[in-house]
Write a protein that holds these residues in place. Structure first.
Motif, PDB file in Angstrom:
ATOM      1  N   LYS A   1      41.455  27.277  39.781  1.00  0.00           N
ATOM      2  CA  LYS A   1      40.037  27.408  40.075  1.00  0.00           C
ATOM      3  C   LYS A   1      39.510  28.768  39.620  1.00  0.00           C
ATOM      4  O   LYS A   1      38.403  28.864  39.109  1.00  0.00           O
ATOM      5  N   CYS A   2      40.299  29.823  39.805  1.00  0.00           N
ATOM      6  CA  CYS A   2      39.854  31.160  39.388  1.00  0.00           C
ATOM      7  C   CYS A   2      39.673  31.243  37.883  1.00  0.00           C
ATOM      8  O   CYS A   2      38.716  31.838  37.411  1.00  0.00           O
ATOM      9  N   MET A   3      40.600  30.658  37.117  1.00  0.00           N
ATOM     10  CA  MET A   3      40.490  30.712  35.663  1.00  0.00           C
ATOM     11  C   MET A   3      39.228  29.989  35.210  1.00  0.00           C
ATOM     12  O   MET A   3      38.541  30.442  34.309  1.00  0.00           O
ATOM     13  N   ILE A  48      43.600  41.071  29.423  1.00  0.00           N
ATOM     14  CA  ILE A  48      44.282  39.786  29.282  1.00  0.00           C
ATOM     15  C   ILE A  48      44.494  39.264  30.694  1.00  0.00           C
ATOM     16  O   ILE A  48      45.072  39.947  31.532  1.00  0.00           O
ATOM     17  N   VAL A  49      43.999  38.062  30.948  1.00  0.00           N
ATOM     18  CA  VAL A  49      44.173  37.441  32.265  1.00  0.00           C
ATOM     19  C   VAL A  49      45.211  36.340  32.113  1.00  0.00           C
ATOM     20  O   VAL A  49      45.065  35.456  31.270  1.00  0.00           O
ATOM     21  N   THR A  50      46.258  36.419  32.924  1.00  0.00           N
ATOM     22  CA  THR A  50      47.373  35.482  32.816  1.00  0.00           C
ATOM     23  C   THR A  50      48.029  35.268  34.171  1.00  0.00           C
ATOM     24  O   THR A  50      47.906  36.105  35.057  1.00  0.00           O
ATOM     25  N   MET A  67      42.918  36.389  40.093  1.00  0.00           N
ATOM     26  CA  MET A  67      42.424  36.912  41.367  1.00  0.00           C
ATOM     27  C   MET A  67      42.267  38.432  41.316  1.00  0.00           C
ATOM     28  O   MET A  67      41.287  38.979  41.803  1.00  0.00           O
ATOM     29  N   GLU A  68      43.247  39.102  40.718  1.00  0.00           N
ATOM     30  CA  GLU A  68      43.178  40.563  40.574  1.00  0.00           C
ATOM     31  C   GLU A  68      41.944  40.952  39.754  1.00  0.00           C
ATOM     32  O   GLU A  68      41.217  41.877  40.097  1.00  0.00           O
ATOM     33  N   LYS A  74      34.560  42.403  41.660  1.00  0.00           N
ATOM     34  CA  LYS A  74      33.846  42.469  42.941  1.00  0.00           C
ATOM     35  C   LYS A  74      33.663  43.920  43.375  1.00  0.00           C
ATOM     36  O   LYS A  74      32.574  44.328  43.778  1.00  0.00           O
ATOM     37  N   LYS A  75      34.709  44.716  43.268  1.00  0.00           N
ATOM     38  CA  LYS A  75      34.633  46.129  43.664  1.00  0.00           C
ATOM     39  C   LYS A  75      33.693  46.915  42.759  1.00  0.00           C
ATOM     40  O   LYS A  75      32.955  47.772  43.208  1.00  0.00           O
TER      41      LYS A  75
END
Length: 99
Positions: A1-3, A48-50, A67-68, A74-75
């Motif tokens: 869901k995050c991806m 890179i998101v993995t 998530m990270e 968000k921050k």
């Protein structure tokens, strides 16, 4: 869901013949990871998101899980809504989204 949510506000780097050739000639034993890495390099990706960060220990591009990445957004840019959509985000030049 995050991806899936990431795709709402990032650009995905393409893989071309050049990146494919670089991946074939890399010492990285995982061809797909090498292809994704060189695609990210070609477009000067911001991140890179993995789900498999350990395959990118050699990366000069920041590597994190979805998530990270969303928590960092968000921050940096404010709260997220109940659907985890980051509000007030600045545009991301490129992100290479992996598996």
């Amino acid at each position: 869901k995050c991806m899936k949510k990431l795709c709402d506000f990032v650009s995905i780097a393409p893989s071309t013949y050049r990146e494919t050739q670089l991946a074939f000639n890399t010492p990285n034993p995982d061809f797909e990871d090498a292809l994704q890495y060189y695609s990210a390099v070609a477009v000067h990706a911001d991140v890179i998101v993995t789900r498999n960060e350990k395959h990118f220990r050699f990366s000069e591009i920041p590597v994190m899980d979805a998530m990270e990445y969303l928590e960092g957004r968000k921050k940096a840019y404010g709260p997220i809504d109940e659907d985890q959509t980051v509000l007030n985000e600045s545009p991301v030049k490129y992100i290479h989204s992996l598996r």
